[in-house]
Scaffold this active site. Structure first.
Site, mmCIF file in Angstrom:
data_model
loop_
_atom_site.group_PDB
_atom_site.id
_atom_site.type_symbol
_atom_site.label_atom_id
_atom_site.label_comp_id
_atom_site.label_asym_id
_atom_site.label_seq_id
_atom_site.Cartn_x
_atom_site.Cartn_y
_atom_site.Cartn_z
ATOM 1 N N GLU A 143 0.726 -1.155 0.155
ATOM 2 C CA GLU A 143 0.038 0.018 -0.045
ATOM 3 C C GLU A 143 0.841 1.344 0.083
ATOM 4 O O GLU A 143 0.516 2.184 -0.636
ATOM 5 C CB GLU A 143 -1.009 0.033 1.263
ATOM 6 C CG GLU A 143 -1.923 -0.992 1.074
ATOM 7 C CD GLU A 143 -2.961 -1.167 2.181
ATOM 8 O OE1 GLU A 143 -4.095 -1.856 2.170
ATOM 9 O OE2 GLU A 143 -2.606 -0.583 3.111
ATOM 10 N N HIS A 176 -10.115 0.255 0.283
ATOM 11 C CA HIS A 176 -10.723 -0.527 1.572
ATOM 12 C C HIS A 176 -11.999 -0.729 1.678
ATOM 13 O O HIS A 176 -12.426 -1.588 2.514
ATOM 14 C CB HIS A 176 -10.101 0.279 2.885
ATOM 15 C CG HIS A 176 -8.600 0.385 3.194
ATOM 16 N ND1 HIS A 176 -7.609 1.133 2.429
ATOM 17 C CD2 HIS A 176 -7.851 -0.684 3.851
ATOM 18 C CE1 HIS A 176 -6.464 0.806 2.939
ATOM 19 N NE2 HIS A 176 -6.771 -0.329 3.638
#
Length: 244
Positions: A143, A176
């Site tokens: 990420e 997410h």
């Protein structure tokens, strides 16, 4: 944007979508076959596929970034002692930003605390403990490479910090898939972007992100029952207060 950066992003997207094929494939190959509970068997297959897909994606992405890794220039970078100071401080800064955003969501926006995404991951970890390596280490590293080094870093060459951090943080939040917690994830994204911009070293936000994720996962895994009890007590207090 460099060509290899596009390869990295494509690899990351394929990895995120690979479960559509990978999980059924593992079930077909017999993963979870010995488990009577179908839900547990599905979580087991999901956990193992996450480990496999993230590990493969990690090595492919490292391969694409091999030239960046070899570079030793130190321009626009702080010294290592200063970088480590920011890395350690960044852990507390990240936890503070997360706590502040969570309180704003709860007290001002009326969004219930707690993440369904985190809860689901913890449930899968309880069935597949190896998944903790992904959620605590591999996931945060990927990420930070995607959203800070590539997306934020590329935008920051053309635009100011706020615009670059805003775009990369919103994308980070959307990935997410918990839009109700958009502020929470964006706050963390801004924090990690600040750490990267301040130091010029990607390992700084990586260290903060890995440490924060590890802390949250360990707490959620080891003290899941106690946390659920506290949440129930909080809800009861809210009902009592609401009755007056």
């Amino acid at each position: 944007m460099k060509r290899q950066y596009w390869y990295v992003i494509i690899t990351y997207i394929i990895m995120q979508l690979s479960g559509i094929v990978g999980v059924p494939l593992l079930r077909f190959l017999g993963v979870g076959k010995h488990v009577e509970n179908k839900l547990v068997a599905a979580k087991l297959a999901s956990g193992y596929w996450a480990v496999i897909s993230f590990a493969i994606a990690f090595f492919i992405i490292i391969f694409f970034l091999r030239e960046d890794i070899k570079q030793r220039h130190t321009r626009h970078r702080v010294s290592l002692p200063v970088a480590w100071m920011w890395a350690i401080s960044g852990v507390f800064l990240s936890l503070f930003a997360q706590s502040l955003a969570a309180n704003v969501e709860w007290r001002l926006l009326g969004i219930e605390p707690g993440s369904e995404n985190t809860k689901r991951i913890v449930e899968i970890i309880q069935v597949t403990p190896l998944l903790m390596v992904v959620t605590s280490i591999i996931g945060p590293i990927l990420e930070e490479i995607i959203f800070r080094k590539i997306i934020f870093g590329t935008l920051y060459q053309k635009y100011n910090f706020f615009i670059s951090a805003l775009v990369s943080s919103l994308l980070f939040a959307i990935v997410h898939m918990e839009l109700e917690h958009l502020l929470l994830y964006a706050a963390m994204g801004f924090t990690f972007a600040f750490l990267y911009a301040k130091t010029g070293r990607i390992f700084v936000p990586i260290f903060a992100h890995v440490t924060m994720n590890t802390f949250v996962v360990v707490i959620q895994t080891l003290f899941a029952d106690e946390i659920e009890k506290i949440m129930r007590q909080t809800e009861q207090i809210q009902l009592i207060i609401g009755g007056f």
